[in-house]
Design a protein around this motif. Structure first.
Motif, mmCIF file in Angstrom:
data_model
loop_
_atom_site.group_PDB
_atom_site.id
_atom_site.type_symbol
_atom_site.label_atom_id
_atom_site.label_comp_id
_atom_site.label_asym_id
_atom_site.label_seq_id
_atom_site.Cartn_x
_atom_site.Cartn_y
_atom_site.Cartn_z
ATOM 1 N N LYS A 1 0.826 -1.205 0.000
ATOM 2 C CA LYS A 1 0.000 0.000 0.000
ATOM 3 C C LYS A 1 0.864 1.260 0.000
ATOM 4 O O LYS A 1 1.834 1.369 0.741
ATOM 5 N N VAL A 2 0.495 2.217 -0.850
ATOM 6 C CA VAL A 2 1.121 3.534 -0.918
ATOM 7 C C VAL A 2 -0.009 4.549 -0.759
ATOM 8 O O VAL A 2 -1.013 4.465 -1.468
ATOM 9 N N ASP A 3 0.124 5.481 0.183
ATOM 10 C CA ASP A 3 -0.942 6.465 0.333
ATOM 11 C C ASP A 3 -0.427 7.826 0.783
ATOM 12 O O ASP A 3 0.739 7.976 1.130
ATOM 13 N N PHE A 4 -1.328 8.788 0.753
ATOM 14 C CA PHE A 4 -1.036 10.162 1.123
ATOM 15 C C PHE A 4 -1.761 10.511 2.412
ATOM 16 O O PHE A 4 -2.853 10.017 2.672
ATOM 17 N N SER A 5 -1.145 11.384 3.192
ATOM 18 C CA SER A 5 -1.811 11.953 4.354
ATOM 19 C C SER A 5 -1.351 13.397 4.473
ATOM 20 O O SER A 5 -0.395 13.816 3.815
ATOM 21 N N ASN A 6 -2.035 14.151 5.288
ATOM 22 C CA ASN A 6 -1.690 15.556 5.512
ATOM 23 C C ASN A 6 -1.555 16.334 4.208
ATOM 24 O O ASN A 6 -0.645 17.147 4.050
ATOM 25 N N VAL A 7 -2.460 16.090 3.272
ATOM 26 C CA VAL A 7 -2.411 16.777 1.978
ATOM 27 C C VAL A 7 -3.016 18.165 2.120
ATOM 28 O O VAL A 7 -4.109 18.328 2.652
ATOM 29 N N ILE A 8 -2.264 19.159 1.662
ATOM 30 C CA ILE A 8 -2.745 20.540 1.647
ATOM 31 C C ILE A 8 -2.605 21.056 0.224
ATOM 32 O O ILE A 8 -1.508 21.075 -0.332
ATOM 33 N N LEU A 9 -3.724 21.452 -0.379
ATOM 34 C CA LEU A 9 -3.713 22.098 -1.693
ATOM 35 C C LEU A 9 -3.991 23.579 -1.493
ATOM 36 O O LEU A 9 -4.936 23.951 -0.807
ATOM 37 N N ALA A 10 -3.169 24.416 -2.092
ATOM 38 C CA ALA A 10 -3.354 25.863 -2.008
ATOM 39 C C ALA A 10 -4.045 26.352 -3.268
ATOM 40 O O ALA A 10 -3.600 26.069 -4.377
ATOM 41 N N GLY A 11 -5.130 27.074 -3.066
ATOM 42 C CA GLY A 11 -5.867 27.654 -4.176
ATOM 43 C C GLY A 11 -5.472 29.107 -4.371
ATOM 44 O O GLY A 11 -4.414 29.560 -3.917
ATOM 45 N N GLU A 12 -6.343 29.843 -5.026
ATOM 46 C CA GLU A 12 -6.091 31.248 -5.298
ATOM 47 C C GLU A 12 -5.921 32.029 -3.997
ATOM 48 O O GLU A 12 -6.650 31.806 -3.033
ATOM 49 N N ASN A 13 -4.951 32.922 -3.974
ATOM 50 C CA ASN A 13 -4.628 33.755 -2.808
ATOM 51 C C ASN A 13 -4.310 32.929 -1.565
ATOM 52 O O ASN A 13 -4.557 33.367 -0.440
ATOM 53 N N GLY A 14 -3.816 31.706 -1.756
ATOM 54 C CA GLY A 14 -3.418 30.873 -0.622
ATOM 55 C C GLY A 14 -4.547 30.170 0.093
ATOM 56 O O GLY A 14 -4.338 29.575 1.143
ATOM 57 N N SER A 15 -5.766 30.252 -0.463
ATOM 58 C CA SER A 15 -6.882 29.582 0.195
ATOM 59 C C SER A 15 -6.687 28.066 0.143
ATOM 60 O O SER A 15 -6.147 27.522 -0.821
ATOM 61 N N LYS A 16 -7.103 27.390 1.191
ATOM 62 C CA LYS A 16 -6.954 25.941 1.283
ATOM 63 C C LYS A 16 -8.115 25.274 0.549
ATOM 64 O O LYS A 16 -9.276 25.581 0.805
ATOM 65 N N LEU A 17 -7.787 24.376 -0.380
ATOM 66 C CA LEU A 17 -8.803 23.634 -1.106
ATOM 67 C C LEU A 17 -9.090 22.330 -0.377
ATOM 68 O O LEU A 17 -8.172 21.658 0.095
ATOM 69 N N GLU A 18 -10.350 21.974 -0.291
ATOM 70 C CA GLU A 18 -10.724 20.720 0.341
ATOM 71 C C GLU A 18 -10.294 19.566 -0.555
ATOM 72 O O GLU A 18 -10.418 19.630 -1.773
ATOM 73 N N THR A 19 -9.757 18.507 0.053
ATOM 74 C CA THR A 19 -9.250 17.386 -0.725
ATOM 75 C C THR A 19 -9.761 16.055 -0.187
ATOM 76 O O THR A 19 -10.096 15.930 0.990
ATOM 77 N N ILE A 20 -9.814 15.083 -1.089
ATOM 78 C CA ILE A 20 -9.963 13.697 -0.696
ATOM 79 C C ILE A 20 -8.760 12.970 -1.287
ATOM 80 O O ILE A 20 -8.265 13.341 -2.352
ATOM 81 N N THR A 21 -8.248 11.994 -0.580
ATOM 82 C CA THR A 21 -7.089 11.263 -1.068
ATOM 83 C C THR A 21 -7.458 9.809 -1.307
ATOM 84 O O THR A 21 -8.326 9.255 -0.634
ATOM 85 N N VAL A 22 -6.810 9.218 -2.280
ATOM 86 C CA VAL A 22 -7.055 7.838 -2.643
ATOM 87 C C VAL A 22 -5.737 7.078 -2.575
ATOM 88 O O VAL A 22 -4.743 7.501 -3.161
ATOM 89 N N SER A 23 -5.736 5.971 -1.842
ATOM 90 C CA SER A 23 -4.537 5.138 -1.722
ATOM 91 C C SER A 23 -4.393 4.255 -2.949
ATOM 92 O O SER A 23 -5.313 4.107 -3.740
ATOM 93 N N MET A 24 -3.216 3.643 -3.059
ATOM 94 C CA MET A 24 -2.956 2.734 -4.174
ATOM 95 C C MET A 24 -2.230 1.517 -3.653
ATOM 96 O O MET A 24 -1.329 1.631 -2.820
ATOM 97 N N ASN A 25 -2.633 0.350 -4.134
ATOM 98 C CA ASN A 25 -1.874 -0.864 -3.871
ATOM 99 C C ASN A 25 -0.992 -1.099 -5.076
ATOM 100 O O ASN A 25 -1.472 -1.199 -6.202
#
Length: 162
Positions: free
Chosen positions: A129-153
């Motif tokens: 298993k390979v996955d992401f955690s603590n993902v932060i996407l920055a949008g316009e003017n530094g706004s935080k975009l809501e994210t969902i993450t998907v793992s991969m085997n």
């Protein structure tokens, strides 16, 4: 120049409310990985970000089992963007990608941002298993975009040469 205290507080409140509303009504971005190519005995896996909003930066932790997989390296799929990563500890990598000029990461619908190069640890076969955690996407003017993450085997049998 003199400011009225109430006016300054009101502007601050309006900015906070505006930023909060933009975060509530912003679309949810999907962050995932996909296996894109096999080279020799190594597997190329891409970080994919799908968002209907403009993305200007990303920070993430990539987690994998170091007793099953080796991370041989990672590189940006985009030119002229700063991409840095470092091992926080075995099996946990922190990555950061952005543009010093403020350019969008997902310009022209490019979603594949970073390529990771994995190979199986000697004598390991099977799925890991390979996955992401603590993902932060920055949008316009530094706004935080809501994210969902998907793992991969990642099936290491696919990484071995035929």
């Amino acid at each position: 120049m003199y400011r009225i205290k109430g006016e300054s507080k009101m502007k601050t409140k309006l900015m906070i409310i505006g930023m909060s509303l933009s975060m509530v009504f912003a679309g949810t971005a999907k962050v995932s990985m996909e296996k894109t190519a096999l080279v020799s005995s190594q597997g190329k896996v891409d970080l994919v970000v799908e968002s209907d909003k403009d993305v200007y930066g990303i920070q993430f932790d990539l987690k994998y089992n170091p007793s099953e997989l080796n991370l041989n390296g990672a590189e940006s799929n985009l030119d002229d963007f700063t991409f840095e990563y470092s091992q926080k500890e075995d099996g946990n990598v922190r990555g950061l990608m952005f543009s010093m000029t403020g350019a969008k990461l997902n310009v022209n619908d490019i979603s594949s941002l970073i390529a990771f190069d994995f190979s199986p640890v000697e004598n390991f076969t099977g799925s890991s298993k390979v996955d992401f955690s603590n993902v932060i996407l920055a949008g316009e003017n530094g706004s935080k975009l809501e994210t969902i993450t998907v793992s991969m085997n990642l099936d290491t049998n696919d990484l071995l040469p035929t």
